[in-house]
Scaffold this motif. Structure first.
Motif, short mmCIF file in Angstrom:
data_model
loop_
_atom_site.label_atom_id
_atom_site.label_comp_id
_atom_site.label_asym_id
_atom_site.label_seq_id
_atom_site.Cartn_x
_atom_site.Cartn_y
_atom_site.Cartn_z
N LEU A 50 0.69 -1.15 0.13
CA LEU A 50 -0.11 -0.08 -0.14
C LEU A 50 0.78 1.38 -0.03
O LEU A 50 0.58 2.22 -0.80
N ASP A 51 1.80 1.20 0.77
CA ASP A 51 2.87 2.52 0.72
C ASP A 51 3.42 2.81 -0.41
O ASP A 51 3.61 3.81 -0.93
N LEU B 1 -6.38 6.45 5.23
CA LEU B 1 -6.02 4.84 5.26
C LEU B 1 -7.09 4.29 6.07
O LEU B 1 -7.37 2.84 5.80
N ASP B 2 -7.73 4.70 6.95
CA ASP B 2 -9.09 3.81 7.60
C ASP B 2 -10.08 3.67 6.60
O ASP B 2 -10.59 2.63 6.92
N VAL B 3 -10.35 4.57 5.57
CA VAL B 3 -11.29 4.35 4.68
C VAL B 3 -10.92 3.10 3.73
O VAL B 3 -11.62 2.22 3.36
N ILE B 4 -9.76 3.12 3.45
CA ILE B 4 -8.95 1.94 2.90
C ILE B 4 -9.33 0.68 3.22
O ILE B 4 -9.77 -0.39 2.78
N ARG B 5 -8.73 0.77 4.63
CA ARG B 5 -9.07 -0.51 5.53
C ARG B 5 -10.54 -0.82 5.64
O ARG B 5 -11.02 -2.05 5.65
N ALA B 6 -11.35 0.09 5.61
CA ALA B 6 -12.91 -0.24 5.68
C ALA B 6 -13.19 -0.95 4.50
O ALA B 6 -14.17 -1.76 4.53
N TRP B 7 -12.82 -0.32 3.31
CA TRP B 7 -13.32 -1.07 2.02
C TRP B 7 -12.63 -2.33 1.96
O TRP B 7 -13.26 -3.29 1.39
#
Length: 248
Positions: free
Chosen positions: A196-197, A209-215
């Motif tokens: 990801l980085d 990043l929290d939204v990425i993890r949520a998806w």
């Protein structure tokens, strides 16, 4: 005579490779039409359309290779992953198509679909209740307002081709349209969080990043039953169920 190879097949669509040509057969002609229209608008390399007839689209093979697949090892240098991120950013910065895509479902519709699917996963004993509950909590962060962007809608790792540190093409545009750009980033890095980085180094700033993890959680929860019913294995190592377990 060239060998015919089945790339993917289920009840909705199938993709065959014959030499340097791919044949996409789709029960929904509208998806084929949408795919051709999206490729013509996208500011990134796409396959050459060779011909199109009712329910069949023929496209030329792309040079290069993918960066891996879900459930398998990832390949490519950090520079290749960054190049993919930059290409995705170019797409997201382009004027979006008029129609919503897969990444553009409304918050209300997506929330209702997610709640229903979580209930079915638990009621059918497909996944443990604590695993579903935790990932439903994580997924909530994706259910927020977003600025519409030109999204691919199904940007799996196997859909971007690279040659060294150059993106040579992006395939499978049938789900493209207006949508949440972070959905594309999450789909591309699903199961390969370690890159990801690198992707964001090419993509640039403005990523939650929290939204990425949520998806990651949301997409996996919605996919498990469909994959199982269509002959795929979301329980295979590194696939959707392992993604869900990683959030525990």
């Amino acid at each position: 005579m060239d060998e015919v190879r089945v790339v993917v097949a289920h009840s909705e669509r199938a993709t065959l490779r014959v030499g340097d040509m791919f044949l996409k057969v789709d029960a929904d002609q509208a998806r084929i039409d949408a795919e051709v229209a999206a490729m013509s608008r996208a500011p990134v390399p796409t396959p050459q359309v060779l011909w199109r007839k009712p329910h069949v689209l023929a496209i030329a093979a792309l040079p290069g290779t993918t960066l891996g697949r879900l459930g398998g090892p990832a390949t490519g240098s950090p520079a290749a992953w960054a190049a993919a991120g930059a290409a995705i950013r170019n797409l997201h910065d382009a004027p979006p198509p008029p129609q919503p895509g897969r990444a553009g479902r409304s918050i209300a519709a997506l929330s209702a679909e997610l709640d229903e699917e979580c209930g079915l996963l638990v009621a059918g004993g497909v996944l443990p209740v604590d695993l579903v509950t935790r990932n439903r909590q994580v997924a909530a962060a994706a259910l927020r307002p977003w600025k519409p962007a030109f999204t691919h809608g199904d940007l799996q790792i196997a859909h971007i081709f690279v040659d060294g540190a150059e993106v040579t093409g992006i395939i499978d545009w049938s789900e493209a349209g207006q949508g949440d750009p972070l959905y594309d980033l999450a789909t591309f890095t699903l199961g390969h969080e370690e890159h990801l980085d690198d992707v964001l180094a090419g993509y640039g700033d403005g990523v939650d990043l929290d939204v990425i993890r949520a998806w990651w959680s949301l997409r996996s929860l919605l996919a498990v039953r469909w994959l199982t019913e269509h002959g795929f294995d979301p329980f295979a190592p590194g696939c959707e169920v392992d993604v869900l377990k990683s959030r525990m």
